[in-house]
Design an enzyme around this catalytic site. Structure first.
Site, PDB file in Angstrom:
ATOM      1  N   ARG A   1       1.100  -1.463  -0.047  1.00 26.78           N
ATOM      2  CA  ARG A   1       0.052   0.262   0.178  1.00 26.78           C
ATOM      3  C   ARG A   1       0.954   1.399  -0.007  1.00 26.78           C
ATOM      4  O   ARG A   1       0.976   2.219  -0.800  1.00 26.78           O
ATOM      5  CB  ARG A   1      -0.903   0.190   1.226  1.00 26.78           C
ATOM      6  CG  ARG A   1      -1.947   0.983   1.324  1.00 26.78           C
ATOM      7  CD  ARG A   1      -2.836   0.890   2.657  1.00 26.78           C
ATOM      8  NE  ARG A   1      -2.336   1.625   3.975  1.00 26.78           N
ATOM      9  CZ  ARG A   1      -1.804   1.383   4.844  1.00 26.78           C
ATOM     10  NH1 ARG A   1      -2.306   0.069   5.282  1.00 26.78           N
ATOM     11  NH2 ARG A   1      -0.704   1.819   5.683  1.00 26.78           N
TER      12      ARG A   1
ATOM     13  N   TYR B   1     -14.811  16.903 -15.999  1.00 26.17           N
ATOM     14  CA  TYR B   1     -15.341  15.936 -16.344  1.00 26.17           C
ATOM     15  C   TYR B   1     -16.686  15.829 -15.451  1.00 26.17           C
ATOM     16  O   TYR B   1     -16.488  16.283 -14.400  1.00 26.17           O
ATOM     17  CB  TYR B   1     -14.315  15.138 -16.441  1.00 26.17           C
ATOM     18  CG  TYR B   1     -14.675  13.143 -16.138  1.00 26.17           C
ATOM     19  CD1 TYR B   1     -14.974  12.724 -17.172  1.00 26.17           C
ATOM     20  CD2 TYR B   1     -14.174  13.054 -15.021  1.00 26.17           C
ATOM     21  CE1 TYR B   1     -15.867  11.596 -16.279  1.00 26.17           C
ATOM     22  CE2 TYR B   1     -14.949  11.191 -14.809  1.00 26.17           C
ATOM     23  CZ  TYR B   1     -16.167  10.600 -15.745  1.00 26.17           C
ATOM     24  OH  TYR B   1     -16.094   9.584 -15.183  1.00 26.17           O
TER      25      TYR B   1
ATOM     26  N   ASP C   1      -5.752  18.877 -15.155  1.00 25.62           N
ATOM     27  CA  ASP C   1      -6.192  17.233 -15.989  1.00 25.62           C
ATOM     28  C   ASP C   1      -5.629  17.510 -17.390  1.00 25.62           C
ATOM     29  O   ASP C   1      -6.349  17.997 -17.954  1.00 25.62           O
ATOM     30  CB  ASP C   1      -7.189  16.964 -15.551  1.00 25.62           C
ATOM     31  CG  ASP C   1      -7.710  16.073 -15.889  1.00 25.62           C
ATOM     32  OD1 ASP C   1      -7.070  15.392 -16.836  1.00 25.62           O
ATOM     33  OD2 ASP C   1      -9.350  15.176 -14.770  1.00 25.62           O
TER      34      ASP C   1
ATOM     35  N   LYS D   1      -7.316   5.899 -19.903  1.00 27.91           N
ATOM     36  CA  LYS D   1      -6.832   6.205 -21.171  1.00 27.91           C
ATOM     37  C   LYS D   1      -4.995   6.374 -22.168  1.00 27.91           C
ATOM     38  O   LYS D   1      -5.543   5.251 -21.824  1.00 27.91           O
ATOM     39  CB  LYS D   1      -7.251   7.745 -20.567  1.00 27.91           C
ATOM     40  CG  LYS D   1      -8.818   8.430 -20.330  1.00 27.91           C
ATOM     41  CD  LYS D   1     -10.503   7.634 -20.310  1.00 27.91           C
ATOM     42  CE  LYS D   1     -11.422   7.793 -19.304  1.00 27.91           C
ATOM     43  NZ  LYS D   1     -11.021   7.916 -18.264  1.00 27.91           N
TER      44      LYS D   1
END
Length: 391
Positions: free
Chosen positions: A49, A101, A173, A198
């Site tokens: 983690r 978005y 972004d 993406k």
């Protein structure tokens, strides 16, 4: 490596780094935990983690391409967004691109409604926003350029000047372009966010995200929060994403070439009411995009005459464009923002930013462009016939 060109660096990332067996490609470290050398003395990695060798390889490669000091790889694009927002304190002011978005819009609105953040949805392309932001003095400015789905272009350097004057962090972004076409840190951004699902992964087979920092102290805070709340990406996902990243330059060159021809087709078709694409000389953000981007991208939005019935006929007629959310994969996709990517926005908010029912978004893939053009043409022909019969 820094003297090599980006395409070479992305291919060569972590190649030949295995000291044990000399593997050309880095192995996948799936172990959740790692032994300590001795009591009170841990190794470089102790728990996945917190850090993982495979994830570290991906983080180093993305940070290198974006020009940052480092990156934190997360489990999704939205977890990267949530991670960066952890840099803010309760009540802090954050200005956000007004047509961002839908998932980002949903998150910041929810945090505002809970009283955690003071959110200002702002048209970052409006010159008057500079004075407004300076007077409002936010702690963070959140930019999407190109924006989703209308491909509005924000001048990153201009917003960076506002951020410096007000002491704000400028977050960009960069999902729609990837580091292949834009490097926001070079233009003054402090943090870059990606949905690596993406273009960076590029094959629509893994969900992931990343946050890249310009300054070490910001990177340290991002890494602390990622470990604290468990947002880190999985090792196997990181392996797949690094594999996809190696072909980023090759893929984006074909994406861009195909998109150019699709835009030419749509721009002269009388069934198309309007095309949104920064590469068009009449696009309001064309000159700004030319200054800060190295390519126009492969996302295209357009409006059809005939409203939602025309949209339905169009998308149901396509064979080489799959009706699905997401973007940046090798396959071509078509989306209806009002009912898909931006369904989380209420109708009034969508209308306010210009997302109408007749808007369609294409993510142009790397298929043979003649097949894509033929598919779009036959779908537009069906729209024309349907509209004529209806009339």
């Amino acid at each position: 490596m820094s003297r090599l060109r980006p395409a070479t660096r992305s291919v060569r990332a972590s190649v030949g780094c295995d000291p044990t067996h000399g593997a050309v490609m880095p192995p996948i470290y799936l172990s959740a935990n790692y032994t300590f050398e001795e009591l009170g003395r841990k190794r470089q990695h102790d728990y996945s983690r917190t850090s993982n060798p495979t994830r570290d390889c991906l983080a180093e490669a993305i940070a290198d391409l974006e020009g940052g000091v480092g990156a934190v790889v997360t489990s999704s694009g939205m977890s990267a967004v949530a991670l960066v927002l952890q840099l803010l304190r309760t009540g802090d002011r954050v200005a956000v691109t007004h047509d961002c978005y839908g998932g980002t819009h949903r998150l910041v609105r929810a945090l505002a409604e809970r009283g955690q953040l003071d959110v200002k949805l702002t048209d970052m392309t409006d010159p008057s926003c500079i004075n407004e932001l300076t007077a409002w003095s936010p702690q963070m400015i959140w930019v999407e350029t190109p924006s989703n789905p209308l491909l509005r272009i924000t001048d990153i350097a201009r917003l960076a000047a506002v951020a410096r004057d007000t002491g704000a962090l400028l977050v960009v972004d960069n999902t729609f372009l990837s580091p292949a076409w834009q490097q926001p840190l070079e233009h003054g951004a402090d943090v870059v966010v990606h949905s690596t699902t993406k273009f960076i992964n590029g094959h629509s087979d893994v969900v992931g995200g990343a946050a890249i920092a310009k300054a070490p102290e910001v990177l340290e805070r991002l890494a602390w929060w990622a470990n604290c709340i468990g947002l880190a990406g999985a090792p196997f996902d990181s392996y797949l994403t690094l594999r996809g990243l190696r072909t980023l330059d090759a893929r984006t060159r074909i994406h861009a070439a195909n998109a150019h021809e699709v835009v030419e087709l749509l721009s002269v078709d009388d069934r198309v009411a309007r095309v949104f694409y920064p590469g068009l000389s009449d696009h309001p953000g064309h000159e700004t995009a030319a200054r800060q981007q190295t390519g126009w991208g492969s996302l295209i939005s357009f409006e059809l005459h005939g409203g939602e019935p025309a949209v339905r006929t169009f998308v149901e007629s396509l064979r080489c464009f799959s009706l699905a959310e997401s973007l940046g994969g090798v396959e071509s996709l078509v989306a209806h923002p009002a009912t898909m990517t931006h369904a989380a926005m209420d109708a009034e908010s969508r209308r306010a930013v210009g997302i109408g029912d007749s808007l369609i978004r294409l993510s142009v893939g790397i298929e043979n462009v003649d097949d894509l053009l033929a598919d779009l043409s036959q779908a537009l022909d069906r729209v024309g016939r349907t509209t004529c019969v209806t009339a």
